[in-house]
Design a protein around this motif. Structure first.
Motif, PDB file in Angstrom:
ATOM      1  N   SER A  32      96.679  28.996  32.439  1.00  0.00           N
ATOM      2  CA  SER A  32      97.771  28.950  31.426  1.00  0.00           C
ATOM      3  C   SER A  32      97.135  30.357  30.508  1.00  0.00           C
ATOM      4  N   ASN A  92      93.687  29.418  29.056  1.00  0.00           N
ATOM      5  CA  ASN A  92      92.817  28.405  28.836  1.00  0.00           C
ATOM      6  C   ASN A  92      92.193  27.774  29.235  1.00  0.00           C
ATOM      7  N   GLY A  96      93.107  22.276  31.140  1.00  0.00           N
ATOM      8  CA  GLY A  96      93.698  21.343  30.262  1.00  0.00           C
ATOM      9  C   GLY A  96      92.829  21.171  29.068  1.00  0.00           C
ATOM     10  N   THR A  97      92.188  22.018  28.645  1.00  0.00           N
ATOM     11  CA  THR A  97      91.614  21.737  27.717  1.00  0.00           C
ATOM     12  C   THR A  97      91.620  22.701  26.006  1.00  0.00           C
ATOM     13  N   TYR A  98      91.544  22.274  25.305  1.00  0.00           N
ATOM     14  CA  TYR A  98      92.274  22.943  23.604  1.00  0.00           C
ATOM     15  C   TYR A  98      90.975  23.880  23.806  1.00  0.00           C
ATOM     16  N   LYS A  99      90.709  24.913  24.339  1.00  0.00           N
ATOM     17  CA  LYS A  99      89.388  25.910  24.399  1.00  0.00           C
ATOM     18  C   LYS A  99      89.983  26.906  24.861  1.00  0.00           C
ATOM     19  N   TYR A 100      90.442  27.980  23.899  1.00  0.00           N
ATOM     20  CA  TYR A 100      91.034  29.459  24.602  1.00  0.00           C
ATOM     21  C   TYR A 100      89.778  30.832  24.863  1.00  0.00           C
TER      22      TYR A 100
END
Lengths: 112, 114
Positions: A32, A92, A96-100
């Motif tokens: 992403s 991303n 799949g994590t919420y770390k960018y």
């Protein structure tokens, strides 16, 4: 090694021209990709996101993703002085994590 | 709908002190992320909270910590401040349901360590 690379610029284009901003990333598993615009002294705001290979268009903006070559680009058609800002590429990561992970940004100057 | 609210807007501290920054997300958003922005390093991920739990953490020392409350508001604490901690600290909120969500950023807290 930084996961996301951008040319810091400044990239100067005349008003009405196409501005092309590029970003490369190091992890082949990245899925992403996001483009944020940040005006001087302001916070980033999302312009576009892209997940699939190819082009995605939204108004004057087109995001292009090439996973084989690990680059994502942003084209701005009919550039306006109001487009002058820093453009941040974000990935991303890990997927799949919420770390960018953000690139350091490319400063765009549109000359009237 | 109100945006992401960060307080204070500016902070000046001296080395060795500690500081607490606050972030109120957009109503309905349950995920709050914190980023440090500096001219040389750009935006760097600190941590992300969802439903009062830290889901992701960046590569910052333990002096940087955070928490999230039941109303999704979040605080970030930096202890034993160093000169290098001078930066813009940005908070971002999202729904938190998908890792492909749009992040909404607050205006940031500009921290200066003297």
């Amino acid at each position: 090694q930084k996961e996301v690379e951008q040319n810091s610029g400044p990239l100067s284009v005349p008003e009405g021209a196409i501005a092309s901003l590029n970003c490369t990333y190091s992890d082949r598993g990245s899925q992403s990709f996001f483009w944020y615009r940040q005006y001087s002294g302001k916070s980033p705001e999302l312009i576009m996101f892209i997940y699939s290979n190819g082009d995605k268009e939204d108004g004057r903006f087109t995001a292009q993703l090439n996973k084989a070559s690990q680059y994502v680009s942003l084209l701005i058609r009919d550039s306006q002085p109001s487009d002058s800002a820093t453009y941040l590429c974000a990935v991303n990561y890990p997927p799949g994590t919420y770390k960018y992970i953000f690139g350091t940004g490319t400063r765009l100057k549109v000359l009237a | 709908k109100a945006g992401v609210t960060q307080t204070p807007r500016y902070l000046i501290k001296t080395r060795g002190q500690q500081v607490t920054l606050s972030c109120s997300p957009i109503s309905g958003h349950r995920s709050v992320s914190w980023y440090q922005q500096t001219p040389g390093q750009g935006l760097q991920f600190l941590f992300e909270y969802f439903s009062e739990t830290q889901r992701n953490k960046g590569n910052f020392p333990g002096r940087f910590s955070g928490r999230q409350f039941s109303n999704s508001r979040s605080e970030m604490n930096v202890s034993t401040l160093e000169l290098g901690d001078s930066a813009l600290y940005l908070c971002a909120s999202s729904l938190g349901d998908s890792s492909n969500e749009k992040l909404f950023f607050g205006s940031g807290t500009q921290l200066s360590v003297l």
